[in-house]
Write a protein that holds these residues in place. Structure first.
Motif, mmCIF file in Angstrom:
data_model
loop_
_atom_site.group_PDB
_atom_site.id
_atom_site.type_symbol
_atom_site.label_atom_id
_atom_site.label_comp_id
_atom_site.label_asym_id
_atom_site.label_seq_id
_atom_site.Cartn_x
_atom_site.Cartn_y
_atom_site.Cartn_z
ATOM 1 N N GLU A 12 6.193 3.934 5.918
ATOM 2 C CA GLU A 12 5.779 5.219 5.359
ATOM 3 C C GLU A 12 4.703 5.071 4.287
ATOM 4 N N THR A 13 4.625 3.908 3.651
ATOM 5 C CA THR A 13 3.652 3.697 2.564
ATOM 6 C C THR A 13 2.757 2.501 2.872
ATOM 7 N N ALA A 14 2.350 2.396 4.142
ATOM 8 C CA ALA A 14 1.626 1.198 4.590
ATOM 9 C C ALA A 14 0.327 0.968 3.843
ATOM 10 N N PHE A 15 -0.374 2.030 3.433
ATOM 11 C CA PHE A 15 -1.666 1.854 2.792
ATOM 12 C C PHE A 15 -1.609 1.845 1.271
ATOM 13 N N VAL A 16 -0.512 2.306 0.704
ATOM 14 C CA VAL A 16 -0.427 2.354 -0.754
ATOM 15 C C VAL A 16 0.507 1.294 -1.326
ATOM 16 N N ASN A 17 1.249 0.618 -0.461
ATOM 17 C CA ASN A 17 1.998 -0.583 -0.854
ATOM 18 C C ASN A 17 1.598 -1.686 0.121
ATOM 19 N N ASN A 18 0.474 -2.318 -0.156
ATOM 20 C CA ASN A 18 -0.178 -3.175 0.826
ATOM 21 C C ASN A 18 -0.770 -4.406 0.153
#
Length: 440
Positions: free
Chosen positions: A299-305
């Protein structure tokens, strides 16, 4: 007193963009056309659809597919327009019937600098884009195949364009890489195929390398930071061609680990894409990338990467740029549902990049559909690119993306450049910008 350095002609026109063996290309093409039972099925039953393992996209926010999705989402805008909502609903209904989806936007950018080396310190430009997709196989499932397209017209309002302003003020960098006067160009025209319920996605055709290379949530120069130092590659990646013939494949190795690999034409010309058939297969001077990443959750692939990107580019006959390679690293986290601090950097050995070493840090602050972004960058200009050793540069940018109405954004910005490497007469320059985007 700084030593004055002549700007190379190839750098003045940088906005136009310009050995893994052939077995790599052959292998990727074979992978792309390989059979998968999910691909050739028609729309599945509701029960089957519920079993699909939904996976987040591994490409940039400005990728045509992600742009379409973002455009259709509820914006919680300052001004609500009911007829716009009806238009969005009508487009979605047409897509459900035909598999064809289209988007349009018009973008404008004004920039003004506090001083310049010449007579121009104000610039403005516009870009009209038509983009979309046509799902032809497996529509309604997560294993689909179809065409993706993006056609643009880039035009200037003033004698100088925003993509040229950096060198006009003596800045060895790009205040904005996109706004030029190139005219019509084809950025995307490719087949997109997903496999294994979306766990694997492949592109083949005319691609934009910046759609998957070292991206993060604030990477879009259309809606986020203007300066290339805060976008893809932190200005250390040479080439990054668009309208380029090639292939890309991305895969989820586990629920939290992904990989992306690509090979594309280093001599690409988005204003004349079909030249790519000649340059790619005859010259075979290519741009390659491999990326490995870890996420916290789907769900947060781009902001927790967290990811590492490796790239290599061959010498280009068309652009006259040397071969080179480099590595980029990036870390992004999401805190409290509103804050997105990031740390990004890269190192390059030749390859025509603007910087040979660059580090960027900053913060995104989300207020519903409105976004505030702050970034700081240290950059060391590439000696090979500029033909000599230049002083380090320091750049900061702050922007605010205001969702005025559902289909209208305004983004004022300020960029501050300390120690501009190509300007011997100044230690500090301010650049003020105003960007707008209207989309349907």
């Amino acid at each position: 007193m700084k030593q004055k350095i002549q700007i190379p002609e190839t750098i003045k026109s940088l906005n136009s963009k310009g050995n893994v063996h052939r077995i790599v290309l052959s292998g990727m093409l074979l992978f792309f056309i390989g059979n998968n039972s999910d691909v050739f099925g028609q729309v599945k039953t509701e029960q089957d659809t519920l079993k699909i393992d939904q996976r987040p996209s591994l490409v940039a926010p400005s990728d045509a597919n992600n742009q379409l999705k973002s455009d259709s989402e509820d914006k919680n805008a300052t001004v609500a327009l009911d007829f716009i909502d009806r238009t969005v609903a009508a487009k979605e209904a047409f897509y459900q019937k035909t598999g064809f989806k289209i988007g349009f936007d018009y973008n404008s950018l004004y920039m003004g600098a506090t001083e310049s080396l010449g007579n121009n310190n104000h610039t403005a430009s516009g870009i009209a884009r038509v983009y979309g997709r046509w799902d032809l196989i497996g529509r309604g499932t997560n294993s689909t195949g179809g065409l993706v397209y993006k056609i643009e017209h880039r035009h200037a309002y003033t004698e100088l364009t925003p993509s040229q302003l950096g060198f006009e003020i003596g800045y060895a960098g790009s205040l904005h890489p996109l706004y030029s006067d190139q005219g019509f160009r084809t950025t995307n025209l490719y087949w997109r195929q997903s496999f294994s319920k979306g766990k694997i996605v492949a592109y083949a055709g005319f691609l934009d390398s910046s759609d998957w290379t070292d991206v993060y949530a604030l990477a879009s120069p259309w809606e986020s930071f203007n300066n290339l130092a805060f976008s893809v590659g932190s200005a250390t990646i040479g080439g990054l061609p668009d309208g380029t013939l090639g292939v890309m494949a991305s895969a989820w190795l586990t629920d939290k680990v992904y990989a992306i690999a690509s090979i594309t034409d280093a001599n690409a010309r988005a204003t004349d894409i079909f030249k790519g058939f000649d340059t790619f297969f005859n010259d075979f001077q290519t741009f390659k990338t491999v990326e490995l990443g870890v996420i916290k959750s789907k769900e947060t692939a781009f902001v927790n990467n967290f990811h590492l990107t490796f790239w290599q580019i061959d010498e280009s006959n068309y652009y006259g740029s040397p071969s080179g390679w480099g590595i980029n690293a990036a870390a992004t986290v999401f805190v409290g549902g509103k804050y997105e601090p990031f740390l990004r950097g890269g190192w390059a050995k030749d390859g025509g990049s603007l910087y040979q070493t660059s580090v960027s840090a900053g913060l995104g602050y989300y207020m519903g559909s409105n976004v505030l972004g702050i970034g700081l960058n240290w950059g060391q200009p590439n000696e090979t690119t500029f033909g000599g050793k230049l002083d380090d540069q320091y750049t900061s940018e702050i922007f605010f993306r205001w969702q005025v109405a559902h289909q209208f954004q305004l983004s004022p910005s300020v960029q501050l450049v300390a120690n501009p490497a190509l300007n011997p007469n100044s230690d500090f320059i301010g650049v003020f910008g105003l960007r707008s985007r209207i989309f349907l």
